[in-house]
Design a protein around this motif. Structure first.
Motif, PDB file in Angstrom:
ATOM      1  N   THR A  89     -23.043   4.213  13.071  1.00  0.00           N
ATOM      2  CA  THR A  89     -24.095   4.341  12.071  1.00  0.00           C
ATOM      3  C   THR A  89     -23.866   3.280  11.002  1.00  0.00           C
ATOM      4  OG1 THR A  89     -24.573   6.699  12.369  1.00  0.00           O
ATOM      5  CG2 THR A  89     -25.007   5.772  10.195  1.00  0.00           C
ATOM      6  N   VAL A  90     -24.879   2.469  10.752  1.00  0.00           N
ATOM      7  CA  VAL A  90     -24.799   1.423   9.734  1.00  0.00           C
ATOM      8  C   VAL A  90     -25.381   1.952   8.432  1.00  0.00           C
ATOM      9  CG1 VAL A  90     -25.551  -0.893   9.077  1.00  0.00           C
ATOM     10  CG2 VAL A  90     -24.981  -0.400  11.462  1.00  0.00           C
ATOM     11  N   LEU A  91     -24.620   1.826   7.356  1.00  0.00           N
ATOM     12  CA  LEU A  91     -25.135   2.103   6.012  1.00  0.00           C
ATOM     13  C   LEU A  91     -25.639   0.776   5.464  1.00  0.00           C
ATOM     14  CD1 LEU A  91     -22.338   4.404   4.507  1.00  0.00           C
ATOM     15  CD2 LEU A  91     -24.344   5.065   5.830  1.00  0.00           C
ATOM     16  N   LEU A  92     -26.956   0.660   5.316  1.00  0.00           N
ATOM     17  CA  LEU A  92     -27.565  -0.589   4.890  1.00  0.00           C
ATOM     18  C   LEU A  92     -28.123  -0.455   3.488  1.00  0.00           C
ATOM     19  CD1 LEU A  92     -28.703  -3.459   5.442  1.00  0.00           C
ATOM     20  CD2 LEU A  92     -30.716  -2.346   6.425  1.00  0.00           C
ATOM     21  N   GLY A  93     -27.773  -1.376   2.628  1.00  0.00           N
ATOM     22  CA  GLY A  93     -28.299  -1.353   1.265  1.00  0.00           C
ATOM     23  C   GLY A  93     -27.709  -2.475   0.445  1.00  0.00           C
ATOM     24  N   ILE A 126     -18.774   4.487  11.000  1.00  0.00           N
ATOM     25  CA  ILE A 126     -19.683   4.235   9.881  1.00  0.00           C
ATOM     26  C   ILE A 126     -19.393   2.833   9.369  1.00  0.00           C
ATOM     27  CG2 ILE A 126     -20.573   5.088   7.686  1.00  0.00           C
ATOM     28  CD1 ILE A 126     -20.764   7.150   9.914  1.00  0.00           C
ATOM     29  N   TYR A 127     -20.427   1.993   9.354  1.00  0.00           N
ATOM     30  CA  TYR A 127     -20.252   0.575   9.022  1.00  0.00           C
ATOM     31  C   TYR A 127     -21.199   0.226   7.883  1.00  0.00           C
ATOM     32  CZ  TYR A 127     -19.838  -4.499   9.962  1.00  0.00           C
ATOM     33  OH  TYR A 127     -19.594  -5.841   9.878  1.00  0.00           O
ATOM     34  N   ALA A 131     -27.212  -5.260  10.629  1.00  0.00           N
ATOM     35  CA  ALA A 131     -27.576  -3.928  11.123  1.00  0.00           C
ATOM     36  C   ALA A 131     -28.294  -4.037  12.463  1.00  0.00           C
ATOM     37  CB  ALA A 131     -28.453  -3.209  10.103  1.00  0.00           C
ATOM     38  N   LEU A 132     -29.210  -4.993  12.596  1.00  0.00           N
ATOM     39  CA  LEU A 132     -29.943  -5.168  13.852  1.00  0.00           C
ATOM     40  C   LEU A 132     -29.013  -5.599  14.975  1.00  0.00           C
ATOM     41  CD1 LEU A 132     -33.185  -6.923  12.560  1.00  0.00           C
ATOM     42  CD2 LEU A 132     -33.053  -4.670  13.647  1.00  0.00           C
ATOM     43  N   LEU A 133     -28.073  -6.470  14.677  1.00  0.00           N
ATOM     44  CA  LEU A 133     -27.159  -6.941  15.708  1.00  0.00           C
ATOM     45  C   LEU A 133     -26.208  -5.852  16.168  1.00  0.00           C
ATOM     46  CD1 LEU A 133     -26.325 -10.464  14.247  1.00  0.00           C
ATOM     47  CD2 LEU A 133     -27.500 -10.013  16.399  1.00  0.00           C
ATOM     48  N   GLY A 150     -27.190   0.774  17.344  1.00  0.00           N
ATOM     49  CA  GLY A 150     -26.843   2.155  17.012  1.00  0.00           C
ATOM     50  C   GLY A 150     -27.864   2.788  16.104  1.00  0.00           C
ATOM     51  N   TYR A 151     -27.391   3.369  14.999  1.00  0.00           N
ATOM     52  CA  TYR A 151     -28.240   4.049  14.032  1.00  0.00           C
ATOM     53  C   TYR A 151     -28.075   3.386  12.668  1.00  0.00           C
ATOM     54  CZ  TYR A 151     -28.565   7.712  17.565  1.00  0.00           C
ATOM     55  OH  TYR A 151     -28.803   8.396  18.736  1.00  0.00           O
ATOM     56  N   THR A 152     -29.093   3.501  11.846  1.00  0.00           N
ATOM     57  CA  THR A 152     -29.032   2.918  10.500  1.00  0.00           C
ATOM     58  C   THR A 152     -29.515   3.921   9.470  1.00  0.00           C
ATOM     59  OG1 THR A 152     -29.270   0.606  11.186  1.00  0.00           O
ATOM     60  CG2 THR A 152     -29.986   1.140   8.969  1.00  0.00           C
ATOM     61  N   ALA A 153     -28.752   4.042   8.382  1.00  0.00           N
ATOM     62  CA  ALA A 153     -29.156   4.814   7.210  1.00  0.00           C
ATOM     63  C   ALA A 153     -29.401   3.824   6.088  1.00  0.00           C
ATOM     64  CB  ALA A 153     -28.057   5.811   6.813  1.00  0.00           C
ATOM     65  N   VAL A 154     -30.614   3.800   5.556  1.00  0.00           N
ATOM     66  CA  VAL A 154     -30.972   2.868   4.487  1.00  0.00           C
ATOM     67  C   VAL A 154     -30.769   3.551   3.144  1.00  0.00           C
ATOM     68  CG1 VAL A 154     -32.785   1.428   3.506  1.00  0.00           C
ATOM     69  CG2 VAL A 154     -32.648   1.730   5.986  1.00  0.00           C
TER      70      VAL A 154
END
Length: 362
Positions: free
Chosen positions: A31-35, A185-186, A194-196, A199-203
């Motif tokens: 799961t990517v934490l993106l922000g 968790i990344y 995140a696209l590369l 998996g999953y992404t939480a914005v």
């Protein structure tokens, strides 16, 4: 591990670091934490790890409430953006340290196998001070993976590496974690990363969880303008638009035939930079523009231009030589546009049209 955040939030006096959020990262997946910076990614990871305790809500691990359990009593591995290794230990001993703490057998074989997976098996007798930045980060990753923890937290682990090393390690990480059973968790500030990683992404934005789901779904169907802004690099082009029968109209009288859900009020139209092109196709809409800046980055050219509809950024494949104030005609497919309502919620996306039932919460 099935990790669950149940209405988890964190406040310090009058300041809110994390607004109450519920999140259940997919177990055994990334799961990517993106922000952006200060979105709350590191704070959230510290709560997941047990380094910080939330001021409200709970943290559950496989159904067990671990909200007050300190990190020392949890089986968690964490890698930071800094190269944190034990300076007095060799690479071998750094990787072996979590195995020795647990009194495991066959440590030498496990360490060498992990070092080989991260291509540092020829460096096991060296100390961290004798390694490059990329090598040091590989040691930190190897130590985290050797721990075989059910939860692995990676806080922007590649941000301090040069571009080539980041690309190399990113590809390797995806392959490494695809083989394991750990929940990973990344955290990253980069939509492209995140696209590369997939998996999953939480914005996250300003301490709020905006959207969570499969990465491709979140990218293609951002639930709101805030998500679209956070998950676009370069930022999505946004235009104030007026509803018209069968579609909408951009400033400057640019008419876009695009189905929209029934409703009242003007909308905000969106168009990703990659959806703009300089080659005309049947059914595409033309935008006359004046070039204000052109940047060549890798195999793409980013053109910043002024149009009657507003300022736009076009991501054009290949190298394009554009001069300041050059007139350039851009084209886009109306089916590639997005539409957001007055409340910022998504109304339409390429290949998808929102059609909520009466009374459905948005």
């Amino acid at each position: 591990m099935q990790l669950n955040l149940d209405r988890t939030g964190l406040r310090a006096g009058s300041q809110t670091h994390l607004y109450p959020m519920s999140l259940a990262p997919a177990p055994g997946a990334m799961t990517v934490l993106l922000g952006a910076t200060l979105a709350g990614k590191t704070t959230l990871m510290r709560i997941m790890a047990g380094l910080d305790r939330p001021t409200e809500g709970r943290v559950l691990a496989d159904g067990v409430d671990v909200t007050g359990v300190p990190v020392r009593q949890r089986n968690v591995a964490m890698v930071y953006q800094q190269f944190i290794n034990y300076p007095s230990m060799t690479v071998f001993d750094n990787i072996a340290s979590p195995l020795k703490l647990r009194g495991e057998s066959g440590i030498a074989e496990k360490v060498m196998a992990m070092a080989a997976r991260l291509h540092i098996d020829h460096l096991v007798k060296r100390h961290p001070s004798e390694l490059s930045g990329g090598q040091q980060q590989r040691v930190a990753l190897a130590r985290a993976l050797a721990k075989n923890a059910p939860l692995i937290l990676l806080d922007e682990p590649l941000v301090n590496l040069d571009y080539k090393l980041r690309e190399e390690l990113r590809d390797e990480l995806s392959a490494l974690f695809a083989e394991g059973r750990s929940t990973v968790i990344y955290a990253t500030t980069e939509p492209g990363e995140a696209l590369l990683l997939g998996g999953y992404t939480a914005v996250l934005d300003e301490g709020r969880l905006l959207q969570y789901g499969p990465t491709a779904q979140v990218f293609h169907r951002p639930s709101s303008i805030r998500v679209a802004r956070a998950f676009s690099d370069p930022p999505m082009n946004l235009f104030a638009a007026a509803r018209r029968p069968g579609g909408f109209e951009l400033p400057g009288g640019v008419r876009v035939d695009r189905p929209l859900p029934a409703g009242a009020g003007d909308i905000t139209a969106g168009l990703r930079a990659g959806a703009l092109d300089v080659h005309e196709q049947p059914g595409h809409i033309a935008l006359d523009s004046v070039v204000k800046l052109a940047e060549i980055s890798g195999s793409d050219t980013f053109v910043h231009a002024e149009t009657a509809a507003g300022e736009v950024v076009a991501q054009l494949p290949g190298v394009h030589r554009c001069t300041l104030d050059q007139r350039l005609r851009l084209y886009f497919d109306p089916a590639q546009t997005y539409a957001f309502g007055a409340d910022g919620a998504l109304l339409a996306a390429p290949g998808w049209l929102a059609a909520p039932a009466a009374g459905e919460a948005r």
